[in-house]
Design a protein around this motif. Sequence first.
Motif, PDB file in Angstrom:
ATOM      1  N   UNK A   6       0.787  -1.223   0.000  1.00  0.00           N
ATOM      2  CA  UNK A   6       0.000   0.000   0.000  1.00  0.00           C
ATOM      3  C   UNK A   6       0.825   1.281   0.000  1.00  0.00           C
ATOM      4  N   UNK A   7       0.163   2.341  -0.474  1.00  0.00           N
ATOM      5  CA  UNK A   7       0.663   3.702  -0.398  1.00  0.00           C
ATOM      6  C   UNK A   7      -0.543   4.629  -0.245  1.00  0.00           C
ATOM      7  N   UNK A  12      -4.644  14.050   1.633  1.00  0.00           N
ATOM      8  CA  UNK A  12      -4.734  14.141   3.090  1.00  0.00           C
ATOM      9  C   UNK A  12      -3.997  12.980   3.758  1.00  0.00           C
ATOM     10  N   UNK A  13      -4.186  11.782   3.220  1.00  0.00           N
ATOM     11  CA  UNK A  13      -3.501  10.618   3.777  1.00  0.00           C
ATOM     12  C   UNK A  13      -1.996  10.714   3.557  1.00  0.00           C
ATOM     13  N   UNK A  42       6.133   1.641   3.690  1.00  0.00           N
ATOM     14  CA  UNK A  42       6.209   0.707   4.816  1.00  0.00           C
ATOM     15  C   UNK A  42       5.253   1.147   5.930  1.00  0.00           C
ATOM     16  N   UNK A  43       5.243   2.423   6.274  1.00  0.00           N
ATOM     17  CA  UNK A  43       4.332   2.933   7.295  1.00  0.00           C
ATOM     18  C   UNK A  43       2.878   2.748   6.848  1.00  0.00           C
ATOM     19  N   UNK A  44       2.603   2.929   5.563  1.00  0.00           N
ATOM     20  CA  UNK A  44       1.252   2.715   5.036  1.00  0.00           C
ATOM     21  C   UNK A  44       0.809   1.271   5.251  1.00  0.00           C
ATOM     22  N   UNK A  45       1.709   0.332   5.011  1.00  0.00           N
ATOM     23  CA  UNK A  45       1.368  -1.086   5.209  1.00  0.00           C
ATOM     24  C   UNK A  45       1.015  -1.370   6.667  1.00  0.00           C
ATOM     25  N   UNK A 116      -6.991   6.772   3.742  1.00  0.00           N
ATOM     26  CA  UNK A 116      -7.342   5.991   2.551  1.00  0.00           C
ATOM     27  C   UNK A 116      -6.072   5.597   1.806  1.00  0.00           C
ATOM     28  N   UNK A 117      -5.990   4.307   1.462  1.00  0.00           N
ATOM     29  CA  UNK A 117      -4.785   3.787   0.817  1.00  0.00           C
ATOM     30  C   UNK A 117      -5.143   3.039  -0.468  1.00  0.00           C
TER      31      UNK A 117
END
Length: 439
Positions: A6-7, A12-13, A42-45, A116-117
């Motif tokens: 994910x990203x 906003x995200x 990585x933080x998104x995941x 939201x990703x």
Amino acid sequence: FVTVKFEPRTNETESYVNRLVDELELVSPNARPTTKQKYMRCVSDVLVASMSSSSGLICWPRDTHSLRNKAYGRDIADKVYKALLGKGLIKLVQKGRPGLSIVYRIDQSIALEGLSFKEHGIGPVIEVRAEKQKVFWTPNQPKGRILSLKQFDGLWQPLERDVRAINEAMRLHPLTAPDGRQWTSCRRIFNDGRLDRGGRLYGGWQSEKAKDRLSFTIDGEPVCEIDIKGSFLFIANTLTGSNVNLGSDPYQNIQFVRDGEDDLRNLAKRLVSSMMSNPYELTRFPTGDTKDEFGRIIPVKEQYNLLASSKVTDYTNQIIRAFPFLKDVRGSSGQLMYIESAVIVDALLSLAEGKVAVPAYPVHDCLICKESDEAQVISTLQESMINNVGSVPVLDVEYRNGESVLVLPKEGLVRIDNNINDDLMNIFDEEDDSVIEDF
């Protein structure tokens, strides 16, 4: 599970994840933009895993094999983990040991409401896992490590092209959850170090509960799930030439299922899976797959309220009477899974490469599609069953309103080809003792 997928999807995200990366002090001010992007992914995941967990418990594979050729490597994942640990945002709950993953508890307050990703689509879509240690009576099997594809050169590339084509249809028509999460890709995983074992397609939506998946949308339209009834039983029955009348619910052929409570159907499914995975006759019940409030694994006898004197053969003998062909496919779950995966992949490829791409999302032996595409997906799935197995099973279509419809095979939907059974049965000739397993 924290998966490398994910990203940020919205500005906003992206701003929030960027700020979180800075607060965790993961990158220096003069770091390259591509480096910071890896940390943001990585933080998104981690945030997606936190959002998906109802309990705050997550698993986070960070070994070299799990992160090979992915959007970021082990060094970045470990640095993010240590930063979260240092801030008290994550802590160890269960140490890893054979058959059990390391489990962490994450502070879910870091996953703000409204994030939201989207999937970035970076990384391999074909994986081959090495053969794993076989312990037939337990469902908690250590997974085989991911192998390099170099040893399969010339063979894996066509498989990759097929999955890329399927993913392109998904990318154009994302599967969307009510909370805004989207899925747009899958990968195909083969087992036992071979390209003719396993082969199922895996995607993040498969970890969602079935009732929740039916609340998803594609292109803003409601979806339905089209399921192959008793997929492995149907394939084994057809390819062995047994011609047992499986009916609309094969498990009702078993006496203890007909005579017992509803949950005994789940017991029957567990035992059938174990019988297909084990090359030998079962002599004990499988290990339970449910834990009590104290984390203790509940024994099968207790889970299904069986008598203390019950023996596994009391139940497997009834299963064999209902499905005598199971004696011919013991230890063949890997091959059956491969045939099932070929059915699903061929159907998805036909849908994706038609004049107008029709998006569909697999959940092992079923497909999620728009309700408006239901008829076309059913027809394509039936055609794929004919081409790969030689016959058509009963299909079960479920809708978001809780209703379901059985689709019975139409007369004439049978491929008259005496060689198809012989060709496919050849894959059962070699000894195999794969364990049915989801990734």
